[in-house]
Design an enzyme around this catalytic site. Sequence first.
Site, PDB file in Angstrom:
ATOM      1  N   SER A  70       0.820  -1.204   0.000  1.00 26.54           N
ATOM      2  CA  SER A  70       0.000   0.000   0.000  1.00 26.54           C
ATOM      3  C   SER A  70       0.860   1.264   0.000  1.00 26.54           C
ATOM      4  O   SER A  70       2.010   1.264   0.448  1.00 26.54           O
ATOM      5  CB  SER A  70      -0.907   0.024   1.236  1.00 26.54           C
ATOM      6  OG  SER A  70      -1.721  -1.124   1.274  1.00 26.54           O
ATOM      7  N   GLN A  71       0.250   2.342  -0.483  1.00 23.79           N
ATOM      8  CA  GLN A  71       0.876   3.669  -0.474  1.00 23.79           C
ATOM      9  C   GLN A  71       1.081   4.119   0.979  1.00 23.79           C
ATOM     10  O   GLN A  71       0.169   3.986   1.803  1.00 23.79           O
ATOM     11  CB  GLN A  71      -0.089   4.618  -1.194  1.00 23.79           C
ATOM     12  CG  GLN A  71       0.370   6.029  -1.312  1.00 23.79           C
ATOM     13  CD  GLN A  71      -0.753   6.945  -1.785  1.00 23.79           C
ATOM     14  OE1 GLN A  71      -1.852   6.490  -2.119  1.00 23.79           O
ATOM     15  NE2 GLN A  71      -0.481   8.233  -1.800  1.00 23.79           N
TER      16      GLN A  71
END
Length: 220
Positions: A70-71
């Site tokens: 994930s970012q």
Amino acid sequence: MSGMMRQGAGMTSARTRDRLIGRLREQGIRDEEVLAALASIPRHVFVDEALATRAYEDTALPIGHGQTISQPYIVARMTAALHASGPLARVLEIGTGSGYQAAVLAKFAGHLYTVERVGGLVRAARQRFQALRLGNISVRHGDGCEGWPEEAPFDAIIVTAAARAVPTALFGQLKEGGRLVVPVGGEVQELLLYRRRGTAMAFERLGPVNFVPLLPGGIV
Ligand code: SAH
């Protein structure tokens, strides 16, 4: 140490990590404990060596098996939402992936349980937790739609893949007052924060997100 290795270490240095933390702060992450947790976990350890130099960009990156880490902004957002909303003694994550979100959240958890359907990702994540001496994380190779009934109930559950409908088993594994943060939707997704009140689930909207899908049934 070879020149190559020194250069590699430079690209993944504490200073590079600090720049990312500064950007997250600018983008509105206000919880300094959450920012400190992100600063303390070396994200480059959670991606393939070929991508290590990009590990401190604020973007999702491929981790194989068609999945992504994930970012950082989203990891910070979800962690801050759970940190602000109550206790985190026992926490369940659905979708271990690289293990990065679990490692960050484990800084706040008494014990972090995480479930992943892809065996190769389970093994890689376990090795990373061991290498980083994160002793309060347990990983299970299984279908996260079933939660982790043997370890329930949980103070909080975090789902890091998008669910078209929230698996009902997860609601049942929350303590009274327990929280569930989950991206809901398909092409268009929204991050929701649920709270259990008796048999009811109240929720608030945390904004648009873009996750890989939560896959129903079956492990690989
Ligand atoms: N939290 C991860 C990001 C995960 S991407 C990180 O920090 O890197 C979403 C993950 O959910 C993928 O690894 C995918 O294999 C997993 N997943 C999808 N459906 C699942 C299911 N039903 N049960 C368990 N894991 C699932």
